[in-house]
Design a protein around this motif. Structure first.
Motif, PDB file in Angstrom:
ATOM      1  N   UNK A 221     -15.714 -16.483 -43.762  1.00  0.00           N
ATOM      2  CA  UNK A 221     -16.464 -16.283 -45.003  1.00  0.00           C
ATOM      3  C   UNK A 221     -17.743 -15.531 -44.686  1.00  0.00           C
ATOM      4  N   UNK A 222     -18.158 -14.700 -45.619  1.00  0.00           N
ATOM      5  CA  UNK A 222     -19.427 -14.009 -45.478  1.00  0.00           C
ATOM      6  C   UNK A 222     -20.609 -14.901 -45.768  1.00  0.00           C
ATOM      7  N   UNK A 223     -20.366 -16.120 -46.244  1.00  0.00           N
ATOM      8  CA  UNK A 223     -21.435 -17.060 -46.563  1.00  0.00           C
ATOM      9  C   UNK A 223     -21.631 -18.017 -45.392  1.00  0.00           C
ATOM     10  N   UNK A 224     -22.897 -18.309 -45.080  1.00  0.00           N
ATOM     11  CA  UNK A 224     -23.186 -19.247 -43.997  1.00  0.00           C
ATOM     12  C   UNK A 224     -22.733 -20.653 -44.346  1.00  0.00           C
ATOM     13  N   UNK A 225     -22.735 -20.995 -45.629  1.00  0.00           N
ATOM     14  CA  UNK A 225     -22.288 -22.303 -46.103  1.00  0.00           C
ATOM     15  C   UNK A 225     -21.366 -22.079 -47.295  1.00  0.00           C
ATOM     16  N   UNK A 226     -20.084 -21.905 -47.042  1.00  0.00           N
ATOM     17  CA  UNK A 226     -19.176 -21.436 -48.094  1.00  0.00           C
ATOM     18  C   UNK A 226     -18.686 -22.504 -49.057  1.00  0.00           C
ATOM     19  N   UNK A 227     -18.950 -23.790 -48.802  1.00  0.00           N
ATOM     20  CA  UNK A 227     -18.359 -24.843 -49.618  1.00  0.00           C
ATOM     21  C   UNK A 227     -19.274 -25.253 -50.770  1.00  0.00           C
ATOM     22  N   UNK A 228     -18.640 -25.549 -51.902  1.00  0.00           N
ATOM     23  CA  UNK A 228     -19.340 -26.025 -53.098  1.00  0.00           C
ATOM     24  C   UNK A 228     -18.561 -27.184 -53.698  1.00  0.00           C
ATOM     25  N   UNK A 229     -19.282 -28.142 -54.270  1.00  0.00           N
ATOM     26  CA  UNK A 229     -18.637 -29.307 -54.861  1.00  0.00           C
ATOM     27  C   UNK A 229     -18.021 -28.956 -56.208  1.00  0.00           C
TER      28      UNK A 229
ATOM     29  N   UNK B 129     -13.405 -12.866 -45.711  1.00  0.00           N
ATOM     30  CA  UNK B 129     -12.224 -13.220 -44.940  1.00  0.00           C
ATOM     31  C   UNK B 129     -10.987 -12.862 -45.732  1.00  0.00           C
ATOM     32  N   UNK B 130     -10.224 -13.900 -46.130  1.00  0.00           N
ATOM     33  CA  UNK B 130      -9.008 -13.651 -46.914  1.00  0.00           C
ATOM     34  C   UNK B 130      -9.321 -13.271 -48.348  1.00  0.00           C
ATOM     35  N   UNK B 131     -10.578 -13.471 -48.756  1.00  0.00           N
ATOM     36  CA  UNK B 131     -11.002 -13.062 -50.091  1.00  0.00           C
ATOM     37  C   UNK B 131     -10.774 -14.144 -51.120  1.00  0.00           C
ATOM     38  N   UNK B 132     -11.572 -14.108 -52.190  1.00  0.00           N
ATOM     39  CA  UNK B 132     -11.383 -15.026 -53.298  1.00  0.00           C
ATOM     40  C   UNK B 132     -12.092 -16.352 -53.111  1.00  0.00           C
ATOM     41  N   UNK B 133     -11.882 -17.216 -54.094  1.00  0.00           N
ATOM     42  CA  UNK B 133     -12.452 -18.555 -54.109  1.00  0.00           C
ATOM     43  C   UNK B 133     -11.291 -19.537 -54.031  1.00  0.00           C
ATOM     44  N   UNK B 134     -11.263 -20.351 -52.990  1.00  0.00           N
ATOM     45  CA  UNK B 134     -10.169 -21.296 -52.787  1.00  0.00           C
ATOM     46  C   UNK B 134     -10.549 -22.656 -53.347  1.00  0.00           C
ATOM     47  N   UNK B 135      -9.600 -23.274 -54.030  1.00  0.00           N
ATOM     48  CA  UNK B 135      -9.761 -24.632 -54.549  1.00  0.00           C
ATOM     49  C   UNK B 135      -9.069 -25.582 -53.565  1.00  0.00           C
TER      50      UNK B 135
ATOM     51  N   UNK C 198     -15.209 -30.817 -59.356  1.00  0.00           N
ATOM     52  CA  UNK C 198     -15.080 -32.077 -60.078  1.00  0.00           C
ATOM     53  C   UNK C 198     -13.987 -32.927 -59.455  1.00  0.00           C
ATOM     54  N   UNK C 199     -14.222 -34.258 -59.417  1.00  0.00           N
ATOM     55  CA  UNK C 199     -13.220 -35.240 -59.021  1.00  0.00           C
ATOM     56  C   UNK C 199     -12.479 -34.892 -57.734  1.00  0.00           C
ATOM     57  N   UNK C 200     -13.209 -34.876 -56.644  1.00  0.00           N
ATOM     58  CA  UNK C 200     -12.570 -34.692 -55.358  1.00  0.00           C
ATOM     59  C   UNK C 200     -12.118 -33.290 -55.046  1.00  0.00           C
ATOM     60  N   UNK C 201     -12.725 -32.297 -55.692  1.00  0.00           N
ATOM     61  CA  UNK C 201     -12.351 -30.899 -55.461  1.00  0.00           C
ATOM     62  C   UNK C 201     -13.487 -30.177 -54.745  1.00  0.00           C
ATOM     63  N   UNK C 202     -13.131 -29.354 -53.772  1.00  0.00           N
ATOM     64  CA  UNK C 202     -14.073 -28.464 -53.113  1.00  0.00           C
ATOM     65  C   UNK C 202     -13.694 -27.029 -53.423  1.00  0.00           C
ATOM     66  N   UNK C 203     -14.693 -26.152 -53.499  1.00  0.00           N
ATOM     67  CA  UNK C 203     -14.446 -24.723 -53.622  1.00  0.00           C
ATOM     68  C   UNK C 203     -15.004 -24.032 -52.380  1.00  0.00           C
ATOM     69  N   UNK C 204     -14.198 -23.156 -51.808  1.00  0.00           N
ATOM     70  CA  UNK C 204     -14.601 -22.428 -50.602  1.00  0.00           C
ATOM     71  C   UNK C 204     -14.694 -20.944 -50.923  1.00  0.00           C
ATOM     72  N   UNK C 205     -15.836 -20.362 -50.606  1.00  0.00           N
ATOM     73  CA  UNK C 205     -16.064 -18.932 -50.811  1.00  0.00           C
ATOM     74  C   UNK C 205     -15.494 -18.189 -49.601  1.00  0.00           C
ATOM     75  N   UNK C 206     -14.328 -17.570 -49.768  1.00  0.00           N
ATOM     76  CA  UNK C 206     -13.632 -16.900 -48.667  1.00  0.00           C
ATOM     77  C   UNK C 206     -13.849 -15.395 -48.672  1.00  0.00           C
ATOM     78  N   UNK C 207     -14.780 -14.920 -49.460  1.00  0.00           N
ATOM     79  CA  UNK C 207     -15.073 -13.491 -49.434  1.00  0.00           C
ATOM     80  C   UNK C 207     -15.626 -13.120 -48.053  1.00  0.00           C
TER      81      UNK C 207
END
Length: 735
Positions: free
Chosen positions: A525-533, A546-552, A535-544
C-alpha cells in the motif's frame, strides 16, 4: 413446578424431574443425565415443531448458545434440532431470575446494582464478540446465581430469538420479536436490521428495572409500552445519580448514539463502589444534586456567531508542504495514522457513552437527562499535570498521554506506562522501563480501549505490553520490534515491520484481551497505515500502490470479502465512517486540498464535495451524523460541511484560533484554544456556548512557539480532559 400429565418423562436420554418455566417457544424442564448431572432441557412447543421458521430459529438458538457458552451463559450440554420436538440441554444453574428477585425483595441496593450492571455488560460484550445479538434481554432472562460466587453472580439465558450477525434467518413479516418494554425502538420499526445496539438499549432498561422495580417505559399494556419506547423519554427518577449518564446513553433512540457493550462495561467499572453519603454503599439514590444551582446562577456568555460565508482564500502553503508522510508542519504532523485511529476511537466512545437520549425530531433528551449527564463524579476536583516534571533531562521529551474513562495514561522515556487518577490527577501506578537509560526509539501515545491499555513494551524490545486499565496488571506481551499499532474493529492491529523504503509490509491482528494472534498477512500500500475501521467487525484496507482499490476484510479472520475500485488521482484516504470512504484531493503535491471525494463502500458510487477554499486537513476529519468537521491547520480554522448537500454549514471565526482536532460529545462540539482553554460550540451552527478558564499559564510564549494538540478534548460525564503541549488537565464542563 410439578410435571403435568402430557409432559415428557424423558428427553434425549435425560430424565425429566420438574418444570422450570414456560416461554414463547417452549417449556424448560429440570432434567438429569445418566450420571446424575442436573441440566435444563428446553423443548419446543408441539405446535411449532412442524413450522420451518421456528425450527430454523431454534437451530439459531442452539448455535448462538454454543458460540457464547462460558462464564456468562449456561453452557450447552446436548441438543437435537431435528427431533420430532426439537430440544436443547444446558447446564443447570441454580438461582432466581432478576424479575423474581425484584418482585420478592424489591430493588437492588447499590453494590448489587453495580455488580449486576458490570457483569451484564461483560456478558453482552462476550456475546457480541461471538457475533451474536441476543435481542430479548429482560429481567426474566437474567439469572442471579445463589450466593453470588467469586466467578460471577449473573448468567444471561434464553437465546430463543437471538441471531448471528451473518444469519440469513429473519423475522417473519408482521411479527415483532422481543419483550416490551425492554425492546429498542428499532425492533418495532425495522426489526430486520437490528444489531448489538438493541442489547445495549435493553441493558439500560434492565438497570432501571433493577434499581426502581419498573421499566423506564412502563405502561398498562405492551402496545402502550411500545409507543412509549419509540416516542417518549425514559423515566429515570429513582435511578442512582452515578448511573444516569450511562443509562441515558444506553437508552438513546438512535442505535448509533449508544455505547457499545465494551464501552458500557468501561463506564460501569469506573463507578464508585459506594454511593456518596452512604457508609455501607446500600440504599436508594438520594437527592439529585444540581451543582449549578448550588453555586448560584452564572452569567451566560453572549454567543459569538460564526460567519456562514467562508473566509477569503489564504496564501498558498509553503513549498515544503506535501501529503501526510511527505510533509512537515509545525502543528505536529501525525507521524503515523495509528494515533489518529486512537483519537477516532476515543472520540466515538465518548460521543456514544455520554449522549443523552434524543427525540425523534433530534432535539435532545429531557432536561433531567442532560443535567445528569454533566454531573461531576464524587471526589473530583479540577487538576493539571505538568509533564515537564517527568521529562528526561537529556532527551527533553515529556510524557505522551491519552485520556480515557478509567484515567489518563501516559508513557515517558523512563516509564512504559503510568495512570493518572481521573479524579485527582495524581499518579496511581507506574510501569517503569527496564534499566536506567531512557527510550532510544520513538515515543508513542498509549492506546486505550475497552478497559485495556496498550503501550511500548517495558523491556525496550520495541514490542507491545497490554495492561488492565484499572489495576495496571500486565495482560500480555508481544515481542518487538514492531511498527505502529491501533485498536480497530474489535482487534489490535499491528504492523510487524518497521517503516522503510518498501511499500510492502506484514500486518497481524491480535485478540485485544489475550494477545492471541488471529491472523497475519502481507500487503502492499502507498499508505503508511492502510487500515480503517468499518462497521461490525469489518476492516477496510487501502491497497492503492499495490493491487489497487479498497479491500473489505473480516477483522477476525483477515479474509478479503470484496475489493472496490478507488477514485483516481492523488488522493489521501482521510477517514472511513458508516462504510463511506472520504478522500482528500491534494493540489499539485502541496498538501492543501480543494475537494473531498465520498465513496460508498457498498456500491462503489463516488461523489465530489468542493471545499469553499483550499484547506490543509493534516489529520483525519471528524464525521458525525451528516456533518464533517475539518480542522484546517494552516488557518487554525474549523470548517463544518453538510455531507448530504455538499455545502459548508459554518466556519469558526478567523479571530478565534482553534488549536486541536474537534470532538462531538452529546449536543456540543469541543476544541482546544492556544491558551489551554476548552471551547464548546453548537455543532449545528458554530455558535459559542462557553469556554473554560485556561489550565496553564502560557503568558510570555508567542503563538508560533506553541504546538496544536494532537488529541481533542474528551468528555466523561460532566468532566473534560485535554492533552496540550504545556500539560494534561481536567476541568468541569462548560455550563
Amino acid at each position: 413446578m410439578t410435571l403435568r400429565e402430557n409432559d415428557p418423562r424423558s428427553v434425549g436420554g435425560y430424565r425429566i424431574e420438574a418444570r422450570i418455566g414456560t416461554g414463547g417457544m417452549g417449556v424448560v424442564y429440570l432434567g438429569r443425565s445418566v450420571s446424575g448431572r442436573a441440566v435444563a432441557v428446553k423443548v419446543v412447543h408441539a405446535r411449532y415443531a412442524d413450522n420451518a421458521e421456528f425450527r430454523a430459529r431454534f437451530r439459531q438458538e442452539i448455535a448462538a448458545a454454543r458460540r457464547v457458552s462460558g462464564a456468562f451463559t449456561a453452557p450447552v450440554v446436548d441438543a437435537d434440532a431435528d427431533a420430532e420436538r426439537p430440544w436443547m440441554a444446558t447446564a443447570f444453574v441454580p438461582g432466581v431470575t432478576l424479575a423474581d428477585r425484584v418482585t420478592d425483595s424489591g430493588p437492588l441496593d447499590w453494590p448489587s446494582l453495580r455488580r449486576l450492571g458490570t457483569e451484564l455488560a461483560e456478558a453482552l460484550r462476550e456475546i457480541h464478540r461471538a457475533e451474536v445479538v441476543h435481542r430479548d434481554l429482560k429481567p426474566g432472562n437474567v439469572l442471579l446465581l445463589e450466593g453470588g460466587s467469586e466467578d460471577g453472580a449473573v448468567r444471561v439465558i434464553d437465546f430463543g430469538i437471538s441471531r448471528a450477525a451473518s444469519s440469513d434467518v429473519r423475522t417473519q413479516t408482521g411479527i415483532v420479536m422481543g419483550s416490551p418494554p425492554f425492546m429498542a425502538p428499532e425492533q418495532f420499526s425495522r426489526p430486520r436490521e437490528v444489531g448489538p445496539a438493541v442489547d445495549v438499549f435493553a441493558l439500560g432498561a434492565v438497570l432501571v428495572y433493577a434499581a426502581t422495580g419498573r421499566s423506564p417505559f412502563e405502561a398498562e399494556n405492551a402496545y402502550l409500552a411500545a409507543y412509549n419506547t419509540v416516542h417518549s423519554e425514559p423515566r429515570l427518577d429513582g435511578l442512582p445519580v452515578p448511573l444516569r449518564p450511562l443509562v441515558s446513553a444506553c437508552l438513546a433512540k438512535e442505535p448509533e448514539r449508544r455505547p457499545t457493550s465494551g464501552e458500557a462495561l468501561e463506564m460501569l467499572t469506573a463507578l464508585p463502589p459506594r454511593l456518596p453519603g452512604r457508609e455501607d454503599g446500600a440504599g436508594g439514590p438520594g437527592p439529585v444534586r444540581d451543582p449549578a444551582r448550588e453555586r448560584g446562577a452564572r452569567p451566560s456568555p453572549g454567543p459569538v456567531t460564526t460567519p456562514t460565508v467562508p473566509p477569503a482564500s489564504p496564501a498558498p502553503p509553503s513549498p515544503e508542504s506535501g501529503p501526510p508522510g511527505r510533509r512537515r508542519h509545525r502543528g505536529k504532523l501525525w507521524a503515523a495514522l495509528a494515533a489518529a485511529a486512537v483519537l477516532a476511537a476515543a472520540a466515538a466512545m465518548a460521543v456514544r457513552s455520554d449522549h443523552a437520549p434524543t427525540s425523534a425530531a433530534g432535539t435532545g433528551g429531557t432536561a433531567d437527562a442532560r443535567a445528569a449527564s454533566r454531573d461531576v463524579p464524587s471526589g473530583w476536583k479540577p487538576w493539571r499535570y505538568d509533564p515537564r516534571a517527568d521529562a528526561d533531562e537529556n532527551s527533553g521529551i515529556g510524557p505522551a498521554c491519552t485520556p480515557g474513562t478509567l484515567g489518563v495514561f501516559c508513557s515517558s522515556p523512563r516509564v512504559a506506562l503510568m495512570r493518572l487518577d481521573p479524579a485527582t490527577g495524581r499518579v496511581d501506578w507506574t510501569k517503569p522501563m527496564v534499566g536506567a537509560q531512557p527510550h532510544t526509539f520513538s515515543l508513542s501515545r498509549p492506546v486505550v480501549h475497552d478497559g485495556v491499555v496498550y503501550a511500548a513494551a517495558a523491556d525496550r524490545s520495541e514490542g507491545i505490553d497490554a495492561f488492565g486499565a484499572g489495576t495496571g496488571e500486565r495482560l500480555w506481551h508481544l515481542d518487538g520490534p514492531v511498527g505502529t499499532y491501533a485498536y480497530l474493529s474489535g482487534v489490535l492491529l499491528v504492523r510487524l515491520d518497521q517503516p522503510g523504503p518498501s511499500d510492502t509490509a506484514r500486518y497481524a491482528a491480535y485478540e485485544p484481551r489475550t494477545g492471541e494472534e488471529l491472523w497475519r498477512r502481507k500487503l502492499t500500500s502507498g499508505s503508511a497505515n492502510p487500515f480503517h475501521a468499518g462497521s461490525r467487525g469489518i476492516l477496510y484496507a487501502d491497497l492503492r500502490g499495490g493491487s489497487g482499490g479498497i479491500a473489505r476484510l473480516d477483522a477476525r479472520t483477515g479474509r478479503t470479502l470484496r475489493t472496490l475500485k478507488a477514485p483516481q488521482g492523488d488522493l489521501w484516504l482521510a477517514t472511513v465512517h458508516d462504510d463511506t470512504a472520504y478522500y482528500a484531493r491534494w493540489e499539485g503535491g502541496t498538501g492543501s486540498s480543494a475537494a473531498l471525494y465520498a465513496q460508498d463502500l457498498g456500491d462503489g458510487a463516488i461523489r465530489r464535495i468542493d471545499f469553499p477554499w483550499s484547506v490543509t486537513p493534516e489529520a483525519p476529519p471528524l464525521v458525525h451524523g451528516d456533518v464533517m468537521y475539518v480542522f484546517d491547520y494552516d488557518n487554525e480554522t474549523l470548517l463544518a460541511l453538510d455531507l448530504k448537500r455538499g455545502k459548508p454549514l459554518w466556519t469558526s471565526s478567523r479571530s478565534l484560533r482553534v488549536f486541536s482536532e474537534p470532538a462531538v460529545h452529546g449536543d456540543r462540539l469541543y476544541v482546544l484554544l492556544p491558551d489551554t482553554s476548552v471551547l464548546a460550540l453548537d455543532p449545528r451552527t458554530g455558535e459559542e456556548i462557553g469556554r473554560t478558564a485556561p489550565a496553564f499559564d502560557t503568558e510570555g510564549r508567542s503563538f508560533e512557539e506553541l504546538t496544536p494538540s494532537e488529541l481533542p478534548p474528551l468528555r466523561v460525564g460532566g468532566v473534560l480532559y485535554a492533552v496540550t503541549e504545556p500539560g494534561v488537565f481536567s476541568v468541569a464542563d462548560v455550563r
